[in-house]
Design a protein around this motif. Structure first.
Motif, PDB file in Angstrom:
ATOM      1  N   ALA A 458      -8.067  -2.554  -2.562  1.00 33.08           N
ATOM      2  CA  ALA A 458      -8.187  -1.367  -3.400  1.00 33.08           C
ATOM      3  C   ALA A 458      -6.977  -0.481  -3.148  1.00 33.08           C
ATOM      4  O   ALA A 458      -6.355  -0.543  -2.086  1.00 33.08           O
ATOM      5  CB  ALA A 458      -9.475  -0.594  -3.091  1.00 33.08           C
ATOM      6  N   LEU A 459      -6.656   0.344  -4.117  1.00 32.50           N
ATOM      7  CA  LEU A 459      -5.551   1.279  -3.972  1.00 32.50           C
ATOM      8  C   LEU A 459      -6.065   2.608  -3.439  1.00 32.50           C
ATOM      9  O   LEU A 459      -7.198   3.009  -3.741  1.00 32.50           O
ATOM     10  CB  LEU A 459      -4.862   1.506  -5.324  1.00 32.50           C
ATOM     11  N   PRO A 460      -5.269   3.303  -2.647  1.00 28.41           N
ATOM     12  CA  PRO A 460      -5.726   4.596  -2.111  1.00 28.41           C
ATOM     13  C   PRO A 460      -5.754   5.662  -3.201  1.00 28.41           C
ATOM     14  O   PRO A 460      -4.828   5.749  -4.017  1.00 28.41           O
ATOM     15  CB  PRO A 460      -4.677   4.918  -1.042  1.00 28.41           C
ATOM     16  N   ALA A 471       0.389   7.940   0.052  1.00 29.00           N
ATOM     17  CA  ALA A 471      -0.232   6.872   0.854  1.00 29.00           C
ATOM     18  C   ALA A 471       0.389   5.515   0.526  1.00 29.00           C
ATOM     19  O   ALA A 471       0.606   4.686   1.413  1.00 29.00           O
ATOM     20  CB  ALA A 471      -1.736   6.844   0.609  1.00 29.00           C
ATOM     21  N   ILE A 472       0.681   5.284  -0.764  1.00 24.93           N
ATOM     22  CA  ILE A 472       1.346   4.039  -1.161  1.00 24.93           C
ATOM     23  C   ILE A 472       2.700   3.920  -0.467  1.00 24.93           C
ATOM     24  O   ILE A 472       3.091   2.855   0.026  1.00 24.93           O
ATOM     25  CB  ILE A 472       1.511   3.990  -2.688  1.00 24.93           C
ATOM     26  N   ALA A 473       3.441   5.037  -0.429  1.00 25.86           N
ATOM     27  CA  ALA A 473       4.748   5.025   0.240  1.00 25.86           C
ATOM     28  C   ALA A 473       4.597   4.715   1.726  1.00 25.86           C
ATOM     29  O   ALA A 473       5.413   3.976   2.311  1.00 25.86           O
ATOM     30  CB  ALA A 473       5.448   6.357   0.032  1.00 25.86           C
ATOM     31  N   ARG A 474       3.543   5.252   2.359  1.00 24.63           N
ATOM     32  CA  ARG A 474       3.319   4.979   3.786  1.00 24.63           C
ATOM     33  C   ARG A 474       2.969   3.512   3.990  1.00 24.63           C
ATOM     34  O   ARG A 474       3.404   2.890   4.973  1.00 24.63           O
ATOM     35  CB  ARG A 474       2.213   5.899   4.326  1.00 24.63           C
ATOM     36  N   TRP A 475       2.164   2.953   3.094  1.00 21.87           N
ATOM     37  CA  TRP A 475       1.851   1.525   3.185  1.00 21.87           C
ATOM     38  C   TRP A 475       3.137   0.706   3.162  1.00 21.87           C
ATOM     39  O   TRP A 475       3.337  -0.200   3.962  1.00 21.87           O
ATOM     40  CB  TRP A 475       0.975   1.101   1.996  1.00 21.87           C
ATOM     41  N   ALA A 476       4.006   1.040   2.205  1.00 15.72           N
ATOM     42  CA  ALA A 476       5.243   0.282   2.053  1.00 15.72           C
ATOM     43  C   ALA A 476       6.101   0.378   3.307  1.00 15.72           C
ATOM     44  O   ALA A 476       6.674  -0.621   3.766  1.00 15.72           O
ATOM     45  CB  ALA A 476       6.014   0.784   0.835  1.00 15.72           C
ATOM     46  N   MET A 477       6.191   1.571   3.878  1.00 14.36           N
ATOM     47  CA  MET A 477       6.963   1.748   5.107  1.00 14.36           C
ATOM     48  C   MET A 477       6.371   0.931   6.241  1.00 14.36           C
ATOM     49  O   MET A 477       7.088   0.333   7.053  1.00 14.36           O
ATOM     50  CB  MET A 477       7.022   3.227   5.489  1.00 14.36           C
ATOM     51  N   THR A 478       5.032   0.870   6.306  1.00 13.89           N
ATOM     52  CA  THR A 478       4.362   0.084   7.346  1.00 13.89           C
ATOM     53  C   THR A 478       4.714  -1.384   7.218  1.00 13.89           C
ATOM     54  O   THR A 478       5.013  -2.066   8.207  1.00 13.89           O
ATOM     55  CB  THR A 478       2.837   0.268   7.247  1.00 13.89           C
ATOM     56  N   TYR A 479       4.709  -1.900   5.996  1.00 18.45           N
ATOM     57  CA  TYR A 479       5.033  -3.308   5.795  1.00 18.45           C
ATOM     58  C   TYR A 479       6.485  -3.609   6.128  1.00 18.45           C
ATOM     59  O   TYR A 479       6.803  -4.629   6.737  1.00 18.45           O
ATOM     60  CB  TYR A 479       4.739  -3.705   4.346  1.00 18.45           C
ATOM     61  N   LEU A 480       7.387  -2.713   5.735  1.00 20.90           N
ATOM     62  CA  LEU A 480       8.805  -2.949   6.002  1.00 20.90           C
ATOM     63  C   LEU A 480       9.091  -2.927   7.498  1.00 20.90           C
ATOM     64  O   LEU A 480       9.987  -3.618   7.977  1.00 20.90           O
ATOM     65  CB  LEU A 480       9.651  -1.907   5.282  1.00 20.90           C
ATOM     66  N   THR A 481       8.318  -2.117   8.232  1.00 21.04           N
ATOM     67  CA  THR A 481       8.493  -2.058   9.687  1.00 21.04           C
ATOM     68  C   THR A 481       7.902  -3.292  10.364  1.00 21.04           C
ATOM     69  O   THR A 481       8.491  -3.875  11.278  1.00 21.04           O
ATOM     70  CB  THR A 481       7.819  -0.790  10.253  1.00 21.04           C
TER      71      THR A 481
END
Length: 513
Positions: A458-460, A471-481
């Motif tokens: 689900a999307l936040p 929140a989407i931007a934070r998800w993306a940063m988490t994946y890139l890290t």
């Protein structure tokens, strides 16, 4: 037919008249409890009378801090009965934020479940009510704080005439009349909640309060709609995408609001007995400006202006552009707000007066207008991002990915020089990630194809039911890290792709179904 007579310029007067004619009609359904118009009005008048004795009156702002409940509605209407205006203070928000809001609006009184709180030590209650007689359409009705795309919180001052016109026009457009059951879903800190409340009760309808659990779980929300035979709902596309389309015989009007409506939503929710409407309007124009009827297979527009609402499409110099030419949208008429609380410079910049003395609000939205007056929404004039030298509208990427039948919803964001997409499948048996990848290769140019695609449950969403882009931007940063790319694409080159499935912990944090 619901009247849009501007002589009826006070919302609470309209509700009071319905209570006099049909006192035993259901006004509010809160869980298993049904409250009549008589109960609602009698309680609200008691609150209003007490506030009058405390000196509440015209253009004073009273804070309201209640959860979604019958008690919250009673106190909201009680504030209006006193002649004062309402500022909702979400008890879950940081105290520093609430303090800034109350200071900007000179709030002295706050109503909550704990009672009445007096903020100003020098506040002197009055024992002589009577200011109510001075309340008219130009009086302040409510204040809503919004940051929009700038991230700068500002309190929008909305007057009674705009609220009354909005309520009457939307009640007629949505088909809300005596006894119509309307869902109250929006968070009370969002102006859409004022719309749901005002249009329903001022038309003699029945307001069904959505429990908090149903607000975040699609199947539970569908259960509420079925159990209470809800006929009209106003929800964001992000929320509608998560609600299963099941047997809902009473539901006849679905209104998409707050985000760009997409073709799959229209297709899923339209039936012989149900229509889908697309509603557009900024807070500064009293919630609603235009409404359009959506037809499966046809282009989606935001419709035509409501009664007593004016629109102009202009170029960068403020000159009207021909039909079909994109331009900046200006809104005029009775719904234009008074301005921003304690922000005169921002008010002067966004609210302008033309040579004829008419006030207009600069929406910051790009639209085009057909010869028949229908408006097509293009995007924000400040919502484009740049990716490797190209201007990118994230909404265009998301809309294209959603056209694949295996993709229910999606969100995209930019991190550095990467375009990252998150997709939700129609069910667990399909690979929405692979579907989105293949679809992007076929239909999107190289610079718009996501560098990475992640499948999530689900999307936040925010409390308002809109997509939570931070929140989407934070998800993306988490994946890139967590999963750094082994090679970065050169500027302008087709990016190397990684395809990763979202972890269960990440999905659980989204608050989705």
């Amino acid at each position: 037919m619901v009247s849009t007579n501007m002589g009826e310029s006070l919302i609470h007067d309209r509700i009071w008249h319905h209570a006099q004619r049909r006192p035993d009609m259901p006004a509010v359904i809160d869980g298993n409890h049904i409250f009549s118009y008589r109960e609602l009005i009698e309680r609200a008048e008691r609150v209003g009378g007490y506030l009058l004795q405390l000196g509440a009156g015209r253009d004073q702002v009273v804070g309201l801090s209640f959860p979604r409940s019958m008690a919250g509605l009673v106190h909201l209407l009680g504030v209006l009965w006193s002649g004062a205006a309402v500022l909702y203070l979400d008890p879950d928000w940081p105290q520093q934020c609430l303090d800034q809001m109350t200071a900007a609006c000179d709030v002295s009184l706050i109503l909550s479940e704990q009672g009445i709180r007096v903020l100003d030590a020098e506040y002197s209650p009055s024992a002589a009510p009577g200011v109510l007689a001075g309340i008219d359409g130009d009086s302040l009705c409510y204040v809503v704080f919004t940051s929009r795309s700038t991230g700068v919180p500002r309190g929008v001052l909305v007057e009674h005439q705009g609220a009354a016109n909005m309520a009457a026009a939307l009640a007629e457009t949505f088909g809300v009349g005596v006894g119509t059951r309307v869902l109250q879903f929006a968070a009370l800190s969002w102006d859409a909640a004022m719309c749901e409340i005002f249009l329903t009760l001022s038309a003699g309808g029945t307001l069904v309060l959505a429990p908090d659990a149903a607000r975040v779980r699609g199947a539970a929300l569908a259960g509420v709609l079925r159990r209470h035979a809800v006929e009209v709902v106003t929800l964001t596309p992000s929320v509608l995408d998560a609600v299963p389309v099941v047997d809902l015989p009473a539901l006849r009007t679905v209104v998409s609001v707050g985000e760009r409506c997409h073709p799959d939503l229209v297709r899923r929710w339209t039936s012989a007995a149900r229509r889908v409407l697309n509603w557009y309007g900024p807070t500064e124009a009293t919630v609603a400006v235009t409404v359009g009827v959506c037809v499966p297979g046809e282009d989606i527009d935001i419709g035509v202006p409501l009664p007593n609402v004016l629109v102009r499409v202009v170029d960068g110099d403020g000159r009207d552009v021909p039909a079909g030419v994109p331009g900046d949208l200006l809104v005029g008429g009775v719904g234009v707000a008074r301005g921003y609380a304690r922000q005169p410079q921002l008010t002067a910049a966004r609210f302008v007066v033309d040579d004829q003395g008419c006030r207009w609000y600069r929406t910051g939205d790009l639209v085009s207008q057909r010869p028949d007056g229908t408006l097509t929404y293009i995007g924000r004039d400040d919502n484009q991002v740049k990716l490797r030298g190209h201007r990118v509208e994230l909404g265009d990427v998301e809309q294209m990915l959603r056209t694949h039948p295996y993709v229910r919803s999606c969100a995209a964001t930019i991190v550095g020089d990467r375009l990252v997409a998150f997709v939700v499948g129609v069910d667990t048996s399909v690979d929405a990630r692979r579907a989105a990848i293949d679809h992007a290769h076929v239909w999107l140019p190289a610079y718009l194809q996501p560098s990475e695609v992640h499948a999530v449950a689900a999307l936040p969403l925010t409390d308002n039911g809109e997509l939570d882009r931070p929140a989407i931007a934070r998800w993306a940063m988490t994946y890139l890290t967590a999963y750094p790319a082994t090679a970065r694409p050169a500027s302008g080159a087709t990016p190397r792709r990684q395809f990763l499935r979202c972890s269960s912990r990440c999905c659980r944090s989204s608050g989705g179904s």
